[in-house]
Design a protein around this motif. Structure first.
Motif, short mmCIF file in Angstrom:
data_model
loop_
_atom_site.label_atom_id
_atom_site.label_comp_id
_atom_site.label_asym_id
_atom_site.label_seq_id
_atom_site.Cartn_x
_atom_site.Cartn_y
_atom_site.Cartn_z
N UNK A 120 0.81 -1.23 0.00
CA UNK A 120 0.00 0.00 0.00
C UNK A 120 0.84 1.28 0.00
N UNK A 121 1.99 1.25 0.70
CA UNK A 121 2.83 2.45 0.79
C UNK A 121 3.50 2.77 -0.54
N UNK A 122 3.61 1.78 -1.42
CA UNK A 122 4.21 2.01 -2.73
C UNK A 122 3.22 2.66 -3.69
N UNK A 123 1.93 2.57 -3.35
CA UNK A 123 0.89 3.18 -4.19
C UNK A 123 0.38 4.42 -3.47
N UNK A 124 -0.55 5.14 -4.13
CA UNK A 124 -1.08 6.35 -3.48
C UNK A 124 -2.29 6.03 -2.61
#
Ligand SMILES: [Zn+2]
Length: 200
Positions: A120-124
């Motif tokens: 999730x942290x790699x996406x917005x």
């Protein structure tokens, strides 16, 4: 590389690597451009320079724009209570072509994937959760692909919003499995959006 044809060969090589093109079409394009070098080619070169310099992600939604905030986020006539979540900017542009949605967007920039170690942290996704709280959003439409990754991402977001007041909906069935929005015709996108179903 033989002297005298270095740049032309390099240009053909670069164009051949573009999506949907190959060496044969690249040669045709370069030859065409060279014949139009005073007009179309010069314009194309200057536009490419300008777009390379000025294009960036909208600070709010992640759309590609030439200013900090994109035209959609700026548009006061767009509904503020609805956010349509898409994987990629190409999906946002596809939905805009259909003109079926009059709210705002949020571009994730990819899908969750355990295999590729995309969390999730790699996406917005954190920005999306923040926006939903800040902008008093009443409905989140997950316009994500019907692939395993797309659906995993949809479930994650629906879970993260469980217990909040926001309605979470998804595109209607009828979007082909593994189909990405950009490949669908405008009518199919519009129908899938209109017949969206409640996920939670
Ligand atoms: Zn925007």
């Amino acid at each position: 590389m033989a002297e005298g044809k270095g740049d032309i060969e390099a240009l053909i090589g670069q164009i051949a690597r573009l999506p949907g093109l190959g060496p044969r079409s690249a040669r045709r394009i370069v030859l065409y451009l060279i014949r139009k070098r005073a007009g179309q080619m010069a314009q194309l070169a200057s536009l490419m320079g300008a777009v390379a310099e000025n294009s960036r992600e909208c600070l709010v939604c992640g759309n590609i724009t030439e200013s900090d905030i994109c035209a959609i986020c700026h548009d006061p006539t767009r509904a503020t209570g609805e956010i349509c979540v898409v994987t990629d900017v190409a999906d946002l542009w596809a939905l805009e072509r259909g003109r079926a949605f009059r709210g705002r967007y949020h571009v994730l920039g990819g899908s969750l994937s355990a295999l590729d170690e995309i969390g999730p942290e790699d996406l917005h996704i954190p920005q999306l959760i923040q926006r939903i709280a800040d902008e008093r959003i009443s409905e989140v439409i997950l316009a994500l692909a019907a692939t395993v990754e797309g659906q995993t991402t949809a479930h994650y977001i629906a879970e993260a919003l469980a217990g909040s007041d926001v309605a979470v909906t998804g595109l209607a069935q009828g979007v082909p499995i593994g189909g990405e929005l950009d490949y669908l015709d405008d009518g199919t996108i519009t129908a899938a959006l209109r017949a969206r179903r409640k996920l939670q």
